[in-house]
Design a protein around this motif. Structure first.
Motif, PDB file in Angstrom:
ATOM      1  N   ILE A 161       0.849  -1.197   0.000  1.00  0.00           N
ATOM      2  CA  ILE A 161       0.000   0.000   0.000  1.00  0.00           C
ATOM      3  C   ILE A 161       0.882   1.244   0.000  1.00  0.00           C
ATOM      4  CG2 ILE A 161      -1.932  -1.148   1.142  1.00  0.00           C
ATOM      5  CD1 ILE A 161      -1.197   0.295   3.713  1.00  0.00           C
ATOM      6  N   ASP A 162       0.282   2.352  -0.393  1.00  0.00           N
ATOM      7  CA  ASP A 162       0.986   3.636  -0.399  1.00  0.00           C
ATOM      8  C   ASP A 162       1.009   4.249   0.991  1.00  0.00           C
ATOM      9  OD1 ASP A 162       1.416   3.862  -3.219  1.00  0.00           O
ATOM     10  OD2 ASP A 162      -0.723   4.253  -3.445  1.00  0.00           O
ATOM     11  N   GLN A 170       0.627  15.915   1.587  1.00  0.00           N
ATOM     12  CA  GLN A 170      -0.721  15.480   1.957  1.00  0.00           C
ATOM     13  C   GLN A 170      -0.900  15.503   3.469  1.00  0.00           C
ATOM     14  OE1 GLN A 170      -0.653  11.739  -0.178  1.00  0.00           O
ATOM     15  NE2 GLN A 170      -1.952  12.535  -1.824  1.00  0.00           N
ATOM     16  N   TYR A 178      -1.473  18.996   4.519  1.00  0.00           N
ATOM     17  CA  TYR A 178      -2.839  19.404   4.176  1.00  0.00           C
ATOM     18  C   TYR A 178      -3.816  18.915   5.243  1.00  0.00           C
ATOM     19  CZ  TYR A 178      -7.191  19.694   1.489  1.00  0.00           C
ATOM     20  OH  TYR A 178      -8.473  19.963   1.060  1.00  0.00           O
ATOM     21  N   LEU A 179      -3.701  17.623   5.590  1.00  0.00           N
ATOM     22  CA  LEU A 179      -4.632  17.054   6.561  1.00  0.00           C
ATOM     23  C   LEU A 179      -4.465  17.674   7.937  1.00  0.00           C
ATOM     24  CD1 LEU A 179      -4.558  13.308   5.553  1.00  0.00           C
ATOM     25  CD2 LEU A 179      -6.384  14.964   5.170  1.00  0.00           C
ATOM     26  N   LEU A 239     -15.470  22.193  12.031  1.00  0.00           N
ATOM     27  CA  LEU A 239     -14.068  22.605  12.128  1.00  0.00           C
ATOM     28  C   LEU A 239     -13.966  24.007  12.731  1.00  0.00           C
ATOM     29  CD1 LEU A 239     -12.593  21.339   8.760  1.00  0.00           C
ATOM     30  CD2 LEU A 239     -11.800  20.720  11.055  1.00  0.00           C
ATOM     31  N   CYS A 266      -7.255   1.373  -3.675  1.00  0.00           N
ATOM     32  CA  CYS A 266      -6.012   1.972  -3.191  1.00  0.00           C
ATOM     33  C   CYS A 266      -6.331   2.643  -1.858  1.00  0.00           C
ATOM     34  CB  CYS A 266      -5.498   3.032  -4.168  1.00  0.00           C
ATOM     35  SG  CYS A 266      -5.254   2.411  -5.841  1.00  0.00           S
ATOM     36  N   GLU A 267      -5.508   2.392  -0.861  1.00  0.00           N
ATOM     37  CA  GLU A 267      -5.821   2.921   0.475  1.00  0.00           C
ATOM     38  C   GLU A 267      -4.526   2.987   1.270  1.00  0.00           C
ATOM     39  OE1 GLU A 267      -8.758   3.969   2.469  1.00  0.00           O
ATOM     40  OE2 GLU A 267      -6.930   4.437   3.583  1.00  0.00           O
ATOM     41  N   VAL A 268      -4.316   4.116   1.959  1.00  0.00           N
ATOM     42  CA  VAL A 268      -3.074   4.264   2.729  1.00  0.00           C
ATOM     43  C   VAL A 268      -3.197   3.753   4.159  1.00  0.00           C
ATOM     44  CG1 VAL A 268      -2.265   6.231   1.369  1.00  0.00           C
ATOM     45  CG2 VAL A 268      -3.677   6.631   3.404  1.00  0.00           C
ATOM     46  N   ALA A 325      -1.328   3.068  -5.781  1.00  0.00           N
ATOM     47  CA  ALA A 325      -1.994   3.821  -6.847  1.00  0.00           C
ATOM     48  C   ALA A 325      -1.229   3.764  -8.161  1.00  0.00           C
ATOM     49  CB  ALA A 325      -2.211   5.272  -6.410  1.00  0.00           C
ATOM     50  N   LEU A 326       0.101   3.725  -8.103  1.00  0.00           N
ATOM     51  CA  LEU A 326       0.860   3.666  -9.360  1.00  0.00           C
ATOM     52  C   LEU A 326       0.612   2.352 -10.089  1.00  0.00           C
ATOM     53  CD1 LEU A 326       4.433   5.205  -9.033  1.00  0.00           C
ATOM     54  CD2 LEU A 326       2.530   5.912 -10.493  1.00  0.00           C
ATOM     55  N   GLY A 359     -10.483  12.558   0.561  1.00  0.00           N
ATOM     56  CA  GLY A 359     -10.330  13.741   1.397  1.00  0.00           C
ATOM     57  C   GLY A 359      -8.915  14.298   1.395  1.00  0.00           C
ATOM     58  N   VAL A 360      -8.095  13.819   0.496  1.00  0.00           N
ATOM     59  CA  VAL A 360      -6.678  14.179   0.467  1.00  0.00           C
ATOM     60  C   VAL A 360      -6.374  14.745  -0.920  1.00  0.00           C
ATOM     61  CG1 VAL A 360      -4.341  13.224   0.566  1.00  0.00           C
ATOM     62  CG2 VAL A 360      -6.088  12.407   2.150  1.00  0.00           C
ATOM     63  N   PRO A 361      -5.510  15.778  -1.012  1.00  0.00           N
ATOM     64  CA  PRO A 361      -5.252  16.354  -2.330  1.00  0.00           C
ATOM     65  C   PRO A 361      -4.287  15.507  -3.158  1.00  0.00           C
ATOM     66  CG  PRO A 361      -4.038  17.552  -0.652  1.00  0.00           C
ATOM     67  CD  PRO A 361      -4.853  16.528   0.071  1.00  0.00           C
ATOM     68  N   GLN A 362      -4.471  15.601  -4.471  1.00  0.00           N
ATOM     69  CA  GLN A 362      -3.478  15.084  -5.424  1.00  0.00           C
ATOM     70  C   GLN A 362      -3.165  13.614  -5.234  1.00  0.00           C
ATOM     71  OE1 GLN A 362      -0.193  17.832  -5.365  1.00  0.00           O
ATOM     72  NE2 GLN A 362      -1.513  19.536  -5.934  1.00  0.00           N
ATOM     73  N   VAL A 363      -4.201  12.810  -5.033  1.00  0.00           N
ATOM     74  CA  VAL A 363      -3.944  11.372  -4.910  1.00  0.00           C
ATOM     75  C   VAL A 363      -3.682  10.751  -6.283  1.00  0.00           C
ATOM     76  CG1 VAL A 363      -5.149  11.077  -2.750  1.00  0.00           C
ATOM     77  CG2 VAL A 363      -6.430  10.918  -4.870  1.00  0.00           C
ATOM     78  N   HIS A 413     -13.272  15.328  -2.149  1.00  0.00           N
ATOM     79  CA  HIS A 413     -13.140  16.596  -1.480  1.00  0.00           C
ATOM     80  C   HIS A 413     -12.960  17.696  -2.515  1.00  0.00           C
ATOM     81  CE1 HIS A 413     -12.643  18.395   2.340  1.00  0.00           C
ATOM     82  NE2 HIS A 413     -11.501  18.951   2.042  1.00  0.00           N
ATOM     83  N   PHE A 414     -13.940  18.593  -2.620  1.00  0.00           N
ATOM     84  CA  PHE A 414     -13.818  19.695  -3.562  1.00  0.00           C
ATOM     85  C   PHE A 414     -13.246  19.146  -4.880  1.00  0.00           C
ATOM     86  CE2 PHE A 414     -12.838  21.466   0.742  1.00  0.00           C
ATOM     87  CZ  PHE A 414     -14.141  21.869   1.004  1.00  0.00           C
ATOM     88  N   VAL A 423      -9.778  18.813  -5.432  1.00  0.00           N
ATOM     89  CA  VAL A 423      -8.330  18.764  -5.225  1.00  0.00           C
ATOM     90  C   VAL A 423      -7.733  17.360  -5.329  1.00  0.00           C
ATOM     91  CG1 VAL A 423      -8.406  20.796  -3.737  1.00  0.00           C
ATOM     92  CG2 VAL A 423      -8.528  18.514  -2.707  1.00  0.00           C
ATOM     93  N   GLY A 445     -27.541  14.646  -6.988  1.00  0.00           N
ATOM     94  CA  GLY A 445     -27.219  14.736  -5.570  1.00  0.00           C
ATOM     95  C   GLY A 445     -27.976  13.667  -4.808  1.00  0.00           C
TER      96      GLY A 445
END
Lengths: 383, 383, 383, 383
Positions: free
Chosen positions: A368-369, A375, A378-379, B128, B204-206, B224-225, B239-243, B263-264, B266, B314
């Motif tokens: 896994i990554d 990141q 960011y979190l 938040l 894919c999951e960290v 992911a690669l 929920g994380v950018p640039q995955v 998430h948005f 990103v 939605g």
């Protein structure tokens, strides 16, 4: 036991337990031997007695004497059992491993030594006793770790319950209506597998959140009385007594199968079943047929005892691999950080739980990554 | 909205909010109107402003004036928005409902009145802000209730994400390799549904616990690669950018589809995608084709915005039914027990969460059993 | 055996076989006895010999003597076997039941009597022989009936193959990569169940239609060499020899499990495996470990024999219930309509297949509708 | 359309249709244009008219004039339609492609020319007409090919039916009871997907084989009247009129949704529904609410028309890719081997069906093995 093996290899290289005196009261079996070897490889000095005289395998006990002080014999007397516990404690363990709280409880009676670090406990029953005892030392609740619960309850019992039922009856699950009573970790595991085997699965559950989840997963959810007349196979897995009783038995179809995968043998109201039956005879080694007054026959598996243990082989070794890996890492955690832990029963640290998950993934060949630094940054804004 | 309707009927009969002044800053839509009506039926006096000027439906605003003070107009100016918040606060609400924390934050600036009871908040962003603000009054975190998370994230987004992808592309899921990046509540919902539609699903999951769970559920788990060269459809929900970034885009197959359900906008590294592409053109209203130097084409859905909102309708109304039911019961809880609650952001009480589950089951026509007294006594021995 | 029981009850009432002389060459087991009883209940006079000396259960043979002429003894000599076949033929059967074509072939050698009506055959091997023989009498191919194939191959072997593997190894299917080689009726059954148990399932298949179907059902489809390095468990079910051989074994992971659910013991190239292994030893009663030169270990189940028979209990009784129900109805069909049938191997009539499906549904408590007259008229326009 | 594209590339290289005159009566759409281009690339001279004046896309018609004689205009009159058919026939086609049998029927009326080779037909309705006509030339039944049925009916309609229902209603499938009436190719596809989306699926089916299969796959099987009071959503897919009528409507729950995915608009008895309703109004663009006397509301989708076409986008392009690939290879087969074919409606050769499966697998990036020579020799022993 690939997970425990990888831990043992690291322990051998790093010696995190060098010189640590460890006392254990566990089932002295081939699987446990692997745990003892891992701890010994890490540098621990170990004394072990048997958690249950009937589970002790004498050949395993003998084989362990090279690396541990072993105080256990198959079918030993209760006096011997007590003597053996004391022998382990005489070795002045600074960490204990328990499978029912016997060792720590005895140590408490003696008085905890100043240099005692902490303990692990593997069973629900042991944790109940220890929570009442409120020990003045940290106790890591191994069987409440997430990996343990997921593997043991959901995947382990999920598979082995159906396996036990097939072994006892040789019935075909496809086409049958299987009523699963209780939709907790284990009930879900049983339900999903039964559906995967072609059964039409009905769920009974008293908790509204779980009942709703079952329904949202596509299962039919019914009160137990309504399910009673529908099922071909009934599996109780609730932890609650008498979830199926006289009123249910009276509505069941001829040939219905009754299996308990839950709590001891109390989930099925067996006295009521016996009262209701005009006759009863064994039709297969683990199947008793109860004939009701109108001729309908109900088939009770394994006398209502836990069917995956009574009719199957119990858990696969890889389930115990997870448990023992958690134990080994819990001992290491006590050795390295025990002094900083508060007293009392407490969860195994998340990092250990995650490490076991990571090692299990590796043993399955799964990579896994990790999150990148950016990141993580960011979190961290949301924490 | 059958759950909210049943609450409204009980409120009308019991008047638990009799005379309570409630201020709300919510999206003024047809669905919200049902919540306002339920609160009014319970005896509350309500003043409401719009959480977002663009979401206000003027006809709804008009229709609500019979039972509430409404300070909202579609596309109102920022000045009007601020004025409207103040107008609501001028009504001296003792309980507030927020969808982004605007109302409670403004009230805090004014100073919390002595008779203020507490607030509810519906959004993660709002929580938040409120957790940083650390308010001196109880705030019930509605969107962290279990029923809310299960319905909203798992079932709602699980279904609507695939629905959005189908509407945007009209592709056939069966036979495709779908890569789901992120195996949280939502990711699981997407993965299970994609599999049910005949896709071969790769996860894919960290997080090692989640990755292991995905694997134990039978999914292939890959970095992911490695997944990049396998997928026909990629869905980010982390929920994380640039995955997914340049290295991933470079390995993808001709025709791969990129969708974000997280998430948005990103989670996909869109600047990298634009740099990599030699040309780009819309091939369908919500599908942009990016042509790489070697001629491979990647298809980005909805410009990387959340695909279930951008390309679908939605959430189904019944998802909002759960949210608003939680809101209504949270207001009742504040009215009845708010004085006893500690200040600060806190979970919706379990009993409310359970009540919503129970009402939802009833609306589905599902009955469940309760534990008997003797079963409750049995269980109490373990507590 | 509820389906056969309901046929027997009807036979007893209607006597469709009154006075008919029936010869049978079947496995003389408790299950077969139920078939013989059903035929006798229908009025048939029956002579039976054993299809295989080793499968004959002497107590069953004895018990049947009340209602049939029985010529079978456990472990009888080949001479006795031949004598017994002749004894059955001496009874001048007008209908024969075969489980390997022995009886009809012997009758052919004698010359078919003028009043001979027809035969049934239960095995693929028997049908191969009979199709070459091209008999001058109708032969109903019982094991090619749809209910038979669906129950026997898909549901029966689908379940019992995994059951056999679990019994032999006690491994946990969840999280494992299971490679199913062959996606016919049986392969599909195995694949779907393995997926339902939490395995990640990979399919190898040479037929493009089947391979495409597997893919459209969400399975990953790979050539066998590519799958070789992926699998934790390999299950061959192709009917083809040597689908896994040296090149595959060389790529497999340490600990890989090899099971055959297909054709005799030819699907795994065992000579190649033995040549490749530097040592070999039994690690469990039905598990042989082959150690390759580099230390990797492959685990062969049941010596490559059909794993559901060798390691499990074989098919559930309800599978045989379907087979024998088809046999009983096929005999009735020959008795009532045999004179009108063309000679040669032919399918069991659709009406019989449907009747068995209907009786099976009834035994499961399932009711279904019929088409109305107006619907039938509507449909007849298209015929 | 990757399958058709790969055929077109081979056609361009091999020119299997060099000089062949082909006449086509098809829907003149962008998808069909790809088929025309593939045939032209193979060397054919093509004349085409529109199978339905309303489906003709004039821009496509124009674009095709470079490579074909096009006789089609959107919304042309019936006279023009007839004139256009004749214009195509005036081109003396030796092979025809039909989508409703119009062209071949007209040619039959003229008299089949001696050098006519054969035809293809794409629709069930066309095949019904041609089977009555019993043409003196081979007709390949394209839509009865296995790949066509599997893709079109099972996967295509299976997905698009649920998609259409979601678009019309935006309901959440999870937790709903979905009653699927008809368990043929399409019904199975719908049922499996609905289950995968979290619905509890109930099957109604009159054919005992199919009903038994549904039950063995774990679905509850009920008569339609019993299912009527259970369902939240009803989907008819039987090909039979009036499978849901007054008696069913009277038992349905308030809010039940009625959708037809089967045959025209006859499967739901709409006159009975209208008689039963005291009022009726549209609640969403494709949802009509029928209010029964007691206040219950039934929601009819798309006026009972086929819901995947009326409320969705119809089949994904890749479904048509399969159909047109079969058409292209069928034309090639007629060109190369037509003279050897018997007259009459007949299946597309298995080799073509397999080739399409193979090309589809290739387009998905899936490789499969072939049997080795020695395996083929082994199998040939059984033939």
């Amino acid at each position: 036991m690939p997970v425990l093996r990888s831990i043992r290899e690291r322990f051998a290289a790093q010696q995190p337990l060098a010189g640590l005196s460890v006392g254990a009261c566990l089932h002295v079996t081939a699987e446990t031997a692997n745990l003892v070897r891992a701890l010994a490889a890490g540098g621990a000095r170990i004394a072990i007695c048997g958690a249950n005289p009937l589970s002790t395998q004498d050949d395993v006990a003998d084989a362990l004497r090279d690396i541990a002080d072993v105080y256990a014999a198959h079918a030993e007397s209760f006096d011997d059992f007590a003597r053996n516990i004391n022998a382990v404690l005489d070795g002045r363990p600074r960490v204990t491993l328990d499978d029912g709280a016997d060792l720590l409880q005895a140590l408490h009676l003696r008085g905890l030594p100043d240099d005692f670090i902490g303990a692990t406990e593997e069973t629900t029953t042991g944790l109940l006793r220890l929570r009442e005892l409120d020990p003045a030392t940290p106790v890591l609740a191994v069987n409440e770790a997430n990996t343990e619960r997921v593997f043991n309850d959901h995947y382990g019992t999920g598979q082995s319950t159906l396996d036990g039922i097939l072994r006892a009856t040789n019935l075909l699950l496809a086409g049958k209506t299987v009523v699963v009573i209780g939709y907790g970790f284990t009930g879900k595991g049983v339900a999903v597998r039964a559906r995967g085997d072609g059964a039409n699965v009905v769920i009974c559950e008293v908790d509204p959140q779980r009942a709703l989840e079952a329904r949202m997963e596509g299962f039919e959810v019914l009160p137990a009385l309504a399910a009673a007349s529908r099922g071909d196979v009934f599996i109780t897995v609730t932890g609650v007594p008498q979830v199926l009783g006289r009123a249910h038995f009276e509505r069941m179809k001829d040939g219905a199968v009754l299996a308990n995968a839950g709590h001891f043998d109390v989930e099925l109201d067996l006295p009521a079943l016996r009262l209701l039956a005009s006759e009863r005879h064994a039709v297969l080694p683990l199947v008793d047929e109860y004939v009701l007054a109108d001729g309908r026959r109900l088939h009770l598996l394994a006398s209502g005892r836990v069917v995956n243990l009574a009719a199957g082989q119990g858990h696969p070794a890889e389930i115990m691999d997870i448990s023992f890996a958690l134990q080994a890492l819990a001992v290491e955690h006590l050795a390295l950080h025990g002094a900083a832990l508060p007293p009392g029963v407490q969860p195994v640290p998340q990092a250990i739980d995650d490490e076991v998950a990571r090692l299990k993934l590796a043993s399955l060949g799964v990579e896994i990554d990790s999150l990148t630094d950016s990141q993580l940054r960011y979190l961290s804004r949301f924490e």
